[in-house]
Design a protein around this motif. Structure first.
Motif, PDB file in Angstrom:
ATOM      1  N   ASP A   1      -4.527  13.882   1.621  1.00 53.88           N
ATOM      2  CA  ASP A   1      -4.242  13.255   0.335  1.00 53.88           C
ATOM      3  C   ASP A   1      -5.259  12.141   0.095  1.00 53.88           C
TER       4      ASP A   1
ATOM      5  N   PHE B   1      -0.803   8.071   7.687  1.00 53.24           N
ATOM      6  CA  PHE B   1      -1.068   8.576   6.348  1.00 53.24           C
ATOM      7  C   PHE B   1      -1.369  10.066   6.401  1.00 53.24           C
ATOM      8  N   ASP B   2      -1.424  10.671   5.227  1.00 58.77           N
ATOM      9  CA  ASP B   2      -1.748  12.094   5.097  1.00 58.77           C
ATOM     10  C   ASP B   2      -3.243  12.220   4.814  1.00 58.77           C
TER      11      ASP B   2
ATOM     12  N   ARG C   1      -5.651   4.333   0.369  1.00 61.23           N
ATOM     13  CA  ARG C   1      -4.699   3.241   0.648  1.00 61.23           C
ATOM     14  C   ARG C   1      -4.692   2.867   2.120  1.00 61.23           C
ATOM     15  N   ALA C   2      -4.907   3.843   3.002  1.00 65.00           N
ATOM     16  CA  ALA C   2      -4.987   3.552   4.435  1.00 65.00           C
ATOM     17  C   ALA C   2      -6.194   2.667   4.734  1.00 65.00           C
TER      18      ALA C   2
ATOM     19  N   ASP D   1      -5.612   9.921  -2.125  1.00 67.69           N
ATOM     20  CA  ASP D   1      -5.029   8.639  -2.502  1.00 67.69           C
ATOM     21  C   ASP D   1      -4.494   7.904  -1.277  1.00 67.69           C
ATOM     22  N   GLN D   2      -3.818   8.646  -0.370  1.00 63.81           N
ATOM     23  CA  GLN D   2      -3.316   8.012   0.848  1.00 63.81           C
ATOM     24  C   GLN D   2      -4.457   7.558   1.755  1.00 63.81           C
TER      25      GLN D   2
ATOM     26  N   SER E   1      -5.421  -0.808   3.535  1.00 66.71           N
ATOM     27  CA  SER E   1      -4.507  -1.531   4.418  1.00 66.71           C
ATOM     28  C   SER E   1      -5.227  -1.993   5.679  1.00 66.71           C
TER      29      SER E   1
ATOM     30  N   CYS F   1       0.816  -1.218   0.000  1.00 63.64           N
ATOM     31  CA  CYS F   1       0.000   0.000   0.000  1.00 63.64           C
ATOM     32  C   CYS F   1       0.848   1.266   0.000  1.00 63.64           C
ATOM     33  N   GLY F   2       2.174   1.119   0.132  1.00 65.85           N
ATOM     34  CA  GLY F   2       3.057   2.271   0.110  1.00 65.85           C
ATOM     35  C   GLY F   2       2.861   3.206   1.291  1.00 65.85           C
ATOM     36  N   LEU F   3       2.623   2.628   2.481  1.00 63.98           N
ATOM     37  CA  LEU F   3       2.382   3.426   3.683  1.00 63.98           C
ATOM     38  C   LEU F   3       3.282   2.962   4.817  1.00 63.98           C
ATOM     39  N   THR F   4       3.446   3.834   5.801  1.00 63.10           N
ATOM     40  CA  THR F   4       4.148   3.458   7.024  1.00 63.10           C
ATOM     41  C   THR F   4       3.148   2.848   7.990  1.00 63.10           C
TER      42      THR F   4
END
Length: 454
Positions: free
Chosen positions: A384, A380-381, A390-391, A386-387, A394, A359-362
């Motif tokens: 954003d 996440f932000d 994705r959050a 998109d984030q 995830s 997911c490209g996240l921390t």
């Protein structure tokens, strides 16, 4: 003044009722993200059982939803308001009514802060073991509502194991007394356990009889550093298999360790990929720590450092308690709460790392390792889109992974709004239907914390 406010004021002092939009807006939600929150019509602050009964009778007569709240430290949206509701804040019901040393019980109101009860018990050589990370601010009523756990669950268990009896105001204003004050008691159905973890959907807890225990000796802790999470989880399994029962066994991944260091300058080893904290409070704690240290080395620990004294132990434990706050500094966070069998915790941690990469996240992780309760924290932000998407992706993947590994969607935070779709998947159709039927029995009009759990 509308009819609702007028009726409430007939049984409540003026200072206990507010319709000020700025005040009511501040009581819309708890600390969970991704959960909708409505606009309350009014917020009330009762101080007595009779005042709570008046609020519930009024709500029933006018068919107005009621959302009970404590300190609003919850992480599932269980305390979130719905449009037009009465927010029933119990923070003013904050008295410790009784502390019985002989029978080892405390009788408390729901607004008592967990840490305050612990300190009061300690003055008598006793302890109230459940200790959520938010223990300095969370309330006993909230702990009961969510079935809260804490860092010491591995040895001492969770909130449900310490609630002997309850006074509960039902939706129609009747007062129900459940349970007992005795150490044993099996008369009738266990309604006390039914209310623990019910998140305010069955009734409003106004008094609790809680079991206390003799205060243990001060904890002594060690910290073990590992180059990978698999080795750390192998150490956890080895400790359990050897028969040790630590008072605490917590695991922090590299993301959480570095976040704590950045925020609090704790000096934790930043080279580690997994940091295991183990503590004992029994008479053999020095021997047990030494033996557990050897088990950690055998499992692959690159460094094992026992605390030299209680003060150093408390410093290590403070670092763990700061983890969620520290991870909040990475952005907007969504805290998950998935418990899996101890033997599958390594798979859980590996799987979450893979989800973070995909997911490209921390995603940081802290775990109550002794009982397999993991807390993946997605950062996440929120600005954003998109984030945010994705959050959410995830989060769903983490929940699915937990169930796939034989776990549960929540070990201690509750279902609330955040996980109600997943509750149906975990319970199955028969279990879900029976739970809905129980809800209907206690709250036939559906006014108590509507939309939560189901």
């Amino acid at each position: 003044m509308d009819e609702l406010t007028e009726r409430l004021l007939k049984g409540l002092p003026e200072s206990a009722v507010t319709v000020d939009p700025e005040v009511t807006a501040s009581y819309r939600h708890d600390m969970a993200g991704f959960c909708a929150a409505g606009a309350p019509a009014v917020v009330v602050f009762p101080s007595t059982v009779e005042e709570v009964q008046h609020v519930l009778r009024t709500a029933t007569e006018l068919r107005v939803p009621v959302v009970p709240q404590g300190a609003r430290t919850g992480l599932s949206g269980a305390a979130n308001a719905v449009d037009g509701c009465i927010v029933l804040s119990l923070v003013r019901m904050d008295r410790i009514l009784e502390l019985d040393v002989v029978n080892r019980i405390a009788v408390v109101e729901p607004g008592v802060v967990n840490a305050e009860l612990s300190r009061a018990a300690a003055e008598h050589g006793l302890a109230y073991p459940p200790d959520p990370s938010s223990w300095e601010s969370c309330t006993i009523g909230g702990n009961i509502g969510t079935g809260a756990g804490g860092l010491c669950c591995v040895k001492y268990g969770v909130t449900s194991e310490y609630v002997l009896g309850l006074d509960v105001v039902l939706a129609d204003g009747r007062l129900l007394r459940t349970g007992r004050r005795t150490a044993k008691g099996v008369a009738g159905y266990d309604l006390t356990r039914l209310f623990v973890g019910s998140e305010g959907t069955l009734g409003v807890v106004v008094r609790a009889v809680l079991a206390l225990r003799p205060a243990p000796a001060p904890q002594l802790a060690l910290v073990a550093e590992f180059a990978d999470t698999d080795s750390a989880c192998a150490a956890v399994c080895a400790v359990s298999e050897a028969g040790f029962v630590p008072s605490l066994m917590e695991l922090m991944d590299a993301v959480s360790v570095r976040a704590v260091n950045r925020m609090a300058r704790m000096g934790l080893p930043e080279s580690t990929q997994a940091l295991l904290l183990v503590a004992f409070d029994g008479p053999e704690r020095l021997r047990e720590l030494a033996e557990v240290g050897e088990l950690c080395r055998s499992a692959g620990a690159t460094e094992v450092v026992p605390a030299e004294d209680q003060a150093e132990s408390e410093l290590l434990l403070a670092a763990r308690r700061l983890a969620l706050t520290a991870l909040d500094t990475l952005g907007t966070t969504m805290v998950d709460d998935v418990a899996v069998p101890r033997s599958r915790m390594a798979e859980m941690m590996t799987g979450v790392a893979a989800i973070a990469e995909r997911c490209g996240l921390t995603i940081g992780m802290v775990c109550h390792a002794g009982d397999g309760n993991t807390h993946p924290i997605v950062a996440f932000d929120a600005a954003d889109p998109d984030q945010v998407a994705r959050a959410a992706e995830s989060f769903e993947a983490i929940m699915a992974l937990g169930l796939e590994l034989g776990g549960t969607i929540t070990g201690e935070h509750g279902v609330g709004l955040l996980k109600r779709d997943w509750l149906a998947r975990e319970l199955g159709p028969v279990g879900l239907e029976l739970q809905k039927q129980m809800k209907g029995l206690f709250d036939p009009l559906g006014i108590l914390n509507p939309g939560k759990l189901f």
